[in-house]
Scaffold this motif. Structure first.
Motif, PDB file in Angstrom:
ATOM      1  N   ILE A  95       0.499  16.828  -7.717  1.00 23.46           N
ATOM      2  CA  ILE A  95       0.726  15.961  -8.876  1.00 23.46           C
ATOM      3  C   ILE A  95       1.902  14.998  -8.664  1.00 23.46           C
ATOM      4  CG2 ILE A  95       2.210  17.641 -10.064  1.00 23.46           C
ATOM      5  CD1 ILE A  95      -0.313  15.192 -11.691  1.00 23.46           C
ATOM      6  N   SER A  96       2.948  15.442  -7.950  1.00 26.93           N
ATOM      7  CA  SER A  96       4.126  14.589  -7.752  1.00 26.93           C
ATOM      8  C   SER A  96       3.832  13.395  -6.843  1.00 26.93           C
ATOM      9  CB  SER A  96       5.285  15.406  -7.166  1.00 26.93           C
ATOM     10  OG  SER A  96       4.949  15.896  -5.877  1.00 26.93           O
ATOM     11  N   LEU A 159      -0.389   9.922  -2.499  1.00 25.95           N
ATOM     12  CA  LEU A 159       0.480   9.582  -1.370  1.00 25.95           C
ATOM     13  C   LEU A 159       0.613  10.782  -0.446  1.00 25.95           C
ATOM     14  CD1 LEU A 159       3.428   7.798  -3.263  1.00 25.95           C
ATOM     15  CD2 LEU A 159       1.300   6.792  -2.421  1.00 25.95           C
ATOM     16  N   ASP A 160       0.639  10.506   0.864  1.00 31.40           N
ATOM     17  CA  ASP A 160       0.927  11.604   1.781  1.00 31.40           C
ATOM     18  C   ASP A 160       2.440  11.850   1.775  1.00 31.40           C
ATOM     19  OD1 ASP A 160       2.191   9.784   3.645  1.00 31.40           O
ATOM     20  OD2 ASP A 160       0.190   9.247   4.362  1.00 31.40           O
ATOM     21  N   GLU A 161       2.859  12.957   2.397  1.00 26.51           N
ATOM     22  CA  GLU A 161       4.281  13.343   2.356  1.00 26.51           C
ATOM     23  C   GLU A 161       5.181  12.266   2.955  1.00 26.51           C
ATOM     24  OE1 GLU A 161       5.494  15.882   0.891  1.00 26.51           O
ATOM     25  OE2 GLU A 161       3.815  17.260   0.603  1.00 26.51           O
ATOM     26  N   ALA A 166       9.101   7.777   2.154  1.00 26.25           N
ATOM     27  CA  ALA A 166       9.430   6.355   2.364  1.00 26.25           C
ATOM     28  C   ALA A 166       9.616   5.644   1.026  1.00 26.25           C
ATOM     29  CB  ALA A 166       8.326   5.681   3.170  1.00 26.25           C
ATOM     30  N   GLU A 167       8.821   6.034   0.023  1.00 24.37           N
ATOM     31  CA  GLU A 167       8.950   5.434  -1.313  1.00 24.37           C
ATOM     32  C   GLU A 167      10.340   5.672  -1.878  1.00 24.37           C
ATOM     33  OE1 GLU A 167       7.306   7.238  -5.116  1.00 24.37           O
ATOM     34  OE2 GLU A 167       5.846   5.630  -4.775  1.00 24.37           O
TER      35      GLU A 167
END
Length: 306
Positions: A95-96, A159-161, A166-167
């Motif tokens: 979810i995050s 999003l992948d880890e 990076a975000e």
């Protein structure tokens, strides 16, 4: 740019309130945020485009999403719901890293999705105002249901880890850049100057700003300056030349051109048209006024039932 720390209602993962917006500077937070326009209208800039929200419109801001708010020429009243999506991380771990694609939600185009938000927000507010025994349990139950419906009705990106990490780094850099611009917009700052300050290649920085703010460095700087000029036109007696100097415009012709592009009229015309209906306020004018959430019941109906 501000990182907002959200203080939730005790024992829950959410915060809800009613607010009148004058302006709210560019900011972000780790909570998701939902705006419901109860009355009037407001502009929300999400870094990619500016959305005009009218009465009953809903706007969804994803976690870590940069956004700012600005009043239109009419008054406004918004209900806001902020919540930590990690509330369901134990049983829905990704979810995050989910980013929902649909942000501006209209009753006319997405009636079922809009109705779900409206009903859940209605019930959460009613529950919080009544504060009956176990109300926190009910609010969290409603919030879980709302998240489930969002996953069901909306399209989203996971999003992948690596991308999520990076975000976070990019948001930290963007915050430094915008804070530098805000502290120095009244001076002739350049992209090269900020690139040197950040130890970055100028062309990389140009692309970085365009990617994360949706507009170029110069256009964003002009917007920052012209919004300050608008405030000074409406709330002070400064001359146009003094406003130019205060806001970083090299001359009145440049201010006039930028103002025309943003508002469709000259600074003089804007002041003459809107100054009469705007009270002069002190320089420390609040960006927004938060009110008791019970005000929302006047507009939502406070039914508290599905």
């Amino acid at each position: 740019m501000e990182y907002e720390f959200v203080k939730h209602i005790a024992g829950t993962s959410l915060k809800t309130f009613v607010v009148t917006i004058n302006w709210r500077e560019l900011h972000f937070h780790s909570d998701m945020e939902i705006f419901l326009v109860l009355d009037g209208s407001v502009n929300i800039d999400d870094g990619q485009q500016r959305h005009l929200l009218k009465k009953n419109d809903i706007f969804l801001s994803n976690r870590n999403a940069v956004h700012s708010l600005r009043r239109t020429r009419e008054n406004n009243l918004l209900m806001v719901l902020q919540f930590d999506p990690n509330l369901c991380k134990e049983y829905y771990p990704r979810i995050s890293r989910i980013r929902f694609n649909k942000t501006h939600i209209l009753k006319s185009t997405s009636p079922e999705y809009w109705g779900m938000f409206r009903e859940c927000m209605d019930r959460i507010v009613s529950c919080y105002c009544k504060k009956e025994d176990g109300y926190a349990i009910e609010m969290m139950s409603l919030l879980n249901h709302m998240l489930f419906c969002m996953l069901r009705y909306d399209e989203y990106t996971v999003l992948d880890e690596k991308t999520a990490a990076a975000e976070n780094r990019n948001k930290t850099r963007l915050r430094r850049i915008i804070e530098y611009m805000r502290e120095n917009y009244m001076y002739p700052i350049t992209l090269k100057e900020i690139a040197e300050h950040e130890n970055l290649d100028m062309y990389y920085l140009s692309h970085f700003i365009k990617t994360h703010l949706g507009i170029s460095f110069q256009n964003y700087l002009n917007r920052m300056r012209v919004e300050r000029a608008e405030y000074l036109l409406l709330h002070t007696d400064l001359s146009h030349i003094d406003i130019c100097m205060e806001c970083g415009f090299s001359d009145y012709k440049y201010l006039n051109k930028t103002f025309m592009k943003e508002f469709g009229c000259t600074p003089g015309e804007y002041r003459k048209k809107y100054r009469t209906s705007t009270q002069r306020v002190d320089e420390q004018n609040e960006q927004h006024t938060v009110m008791e959430v019970s005000r929302a019941l006047e507009f939502l109906g406070g039914r508290g039932v599905l």
